[in-house]
Design an enzyme around this catalytic site. Structure first.
Site, PDB file in Angstrom:
ATOM      1  N   ASP A  35       0.843  -1.197   0.000  1.00  0.00           N
ATOM      2  CA  ASP A  35       0.000   0.000   0.000  1.00  0.00           C
ATOM      3  C   ASP A  35       0.881   1.251   0.000  1.00  0.00           C
ATOM      4  OD1 ASP A  35      -3.230   0.501   1.004  1.00  0.00           O
ATOM      5  OD2 ASP A  35      -1.817   2.185   1.057  1.00  0.00           O
ATOM      6  N   ALA A  97     -15.938   3.314   4.008  1.00  0.00           N
ATOM      7  CA  ALA A  97     -14.719   4.084   3.733  1.00  0.00           C
ATOM      8  C   ALA A  97     -13.903   3.508   2.572  1.00  0.00           C
ATOM      9  CB  ALA A  97     -13.857   4.228   4.993  1.00  0.00           C
ATOM     10  N   HIS A 104     -10.427  -5.181  -2.914  1.00  0.00           N
ATOM     11  CA  HIS A 104      -9.086  -5.458  -2.383  1.00  0.00           C
ATOM     12  C   HIS A 104      -9.180  -5.857  -0.918  1.00  0.00           C
ATOM     13  CE1 HIS A 104      -9.996  -1.148  -2.171  1.00  0.00           C
ATOM     14  NE2 HIS A 104      -9.335  -1.114  -1.023  1.00  0.00           N
ATOM     15  N   ILE A 105      -8.301  -6.773  -0.530  1.00  0.00           N
ATOM     16  CA  ILE A 105      -8.150  -7.162   0.873  1.00  0.00           C
ATOM     17  C   ILE A 105      -6.915  -6.451   1.404  1.00  0.00           C
ATOM     18  CG2 ILE A 105      -7.757  -9.048   2.497  1.00  0.00           C
ATOM     19  CD1 ILE A 105      -8.952 -10.958   0.405  1.00  0.00           C
ATOM     20  N   HIS A 106      -7.095  -5.654   2.448  1.00  0.00           N
ATOM     21  CA  HIS A 106      -5.939  -5.065   3.128  1.00  0.00           C
ATOM     22  C   HIS A 106      -5.358  -6.118   4.068  1.00  0.00           C
ATOM     23  CE1 HIS A 106      -6.897  -0.673   2.434  1.00  0.00           C
ATOM     24  NE2 HIS A 106      -8.114  -1.154   2.294  1.00  0.00           N
TER      25      HIS A 106
HETATM   26  P1  5GP Z   1      -9.829   1.559   0.458  1.00  0.00           P
HETATM   27  O1  5GP Z   1     -10.039   2.813   1.254  1.00  0.00           O
HETATM   28  O2  5GP Z   1     -10.482   1.674  -0.902  1.00  0.00           O
HETATM   29  O3  5GP Z   1     -10.206   0.312   1.179  1.00  0.00           O
HETATM   30  O4  5GP Z   1      -8.283   1.439   0.271  1.00  0.00           O
HETATM   31  C1  5GP Z   1      -7.574   1.825  -0.857  1.00  0.00           C
HETATM   32  C2  5GP Z   1      -6.107   1.690  -0.524  1.00  0.00           C
HETATM   33  O5  5GP Z   1      -5.373   1.805  -1.723  1.00  0.00           O
HETATM   34  C3  5GP Z   1      -5.595   2.772   0.430  1.00  0.00           C
HETATM   35  O6  5GP Z   1      -5.012   2.137   1.554  1.00  0.00           O
HETATM   36  C4  5GP Z   1      -4.584   3.533  -0.408  1.00  0.00           C
HETATM   37  O7  5GP Z   1      -3.474   3.965   0.345  1.00  0.00           O
HETATM   38  C5  5GP Z   1      -4.208   2.526  -1.471  1.00  0.00           C
HETATM   39  N1  5GP Z   1      -3.826   3.130  -2.752  1.00  0.00           N
HETATM   40  C6  5GP Z   1      -4.510   4.083  -3.438  1.00  0.00           C
HETATM   41  N2  5GP Z   1      -3.882   4.368  -4.586  1.00  0.00           N
HETATM   42  C7  5GP Z   1      -2.778   3.588  -4.633  1.00  0.00           C
HETATM   43  C8  5GP Z   1      -1.721   3.456  -5.574  1.00  0.00           C
HETATM   44  O8  5GP Z   1      -1.674   4.110  -6.623  1.00  0.00           O
HETATM   45  N3  5GP Z   1      -0.734   2.555  -5.275  1.00  0.00           N
HETATM   46  C9  5GP Z   1      -0.766   1.791  -4.136  1.00  0.00           C
HETATM   47  N4  5GP Z   1       0.255   0.948  -3.967  1.00  0.00           N
HETATM   48  N5  5GP Z   1      -1.743   1.900  -3.223  1.00  0.00           N
HETATM   49  C10 5GP Z   1      -2.739   2.782  -3.462  1.00  0.00           C
END
Ligand code: 5GP
Length: 118
Positions: A35, A97, A104-106
């Protein structure tokens, strides 16, 4: 399948190498990368190559793929040394959020997590 409004997202561009990412793992069905804005010492994302916008949009047809994403997340967490535990998170939609509408899975670890989340 229902498609989201942001298609292709930045994650599709990471999959097709239009924009760079620090990729940890890839196979025919998924990709994992660090991330860009980590919330812990270790924070990576596991995504399907198929651009499913949200976890709330999956169907019975996605069962095998979703299993594969979870198994991959678990194996990569082990490979990264997260033996003492870690957290998996899937954010869905506005109240969840979610910011990128490509499922995606964090995988978040390397520090003590708290519960309940904010
Ligand atoms: P969400 O809030 O949709 O669950 O999480 C999206 C995640 O994607 C966030 O943790 C953010 O930091 C990450 N993210 C957004 N754009 C990019 C990118 O261009 N590259 C990478 N490696 N991570 C990204």
């Amino acid at each position: 399948r229902i498609c989201g409004t942001q298609s292709p997202t930045i994650f599709s561009k990471i999959i097709d190498r239009t924009i760079p990412a620090d990729i940890i793992y890839e196979d025919e069905k998924c990709l994992a990368f660090w991330d860009v804005n980590p919330q812990a010492p270790l924070h990576f994302l596991v995504i399907p190559k198929t651009p499913i916008p949200r976890i709330s949009y999956v169907t019975e047809d996605d069962t095998e793929l979703l299993g594969h994403l979870l198994v991959t997340a678990s194996q990569l967490a082990k490979k990264e040394g997260l033996d003492e535990g870690y957290r998996l998170v899937i954010n869905d939609g506005k109240l969840g959020a979610q910011s990128v509408y490509h499922l995606h899975i964090h995988v978040i670890g390397g520090r003590q997590m708290n519960w309940p989340p904010g």
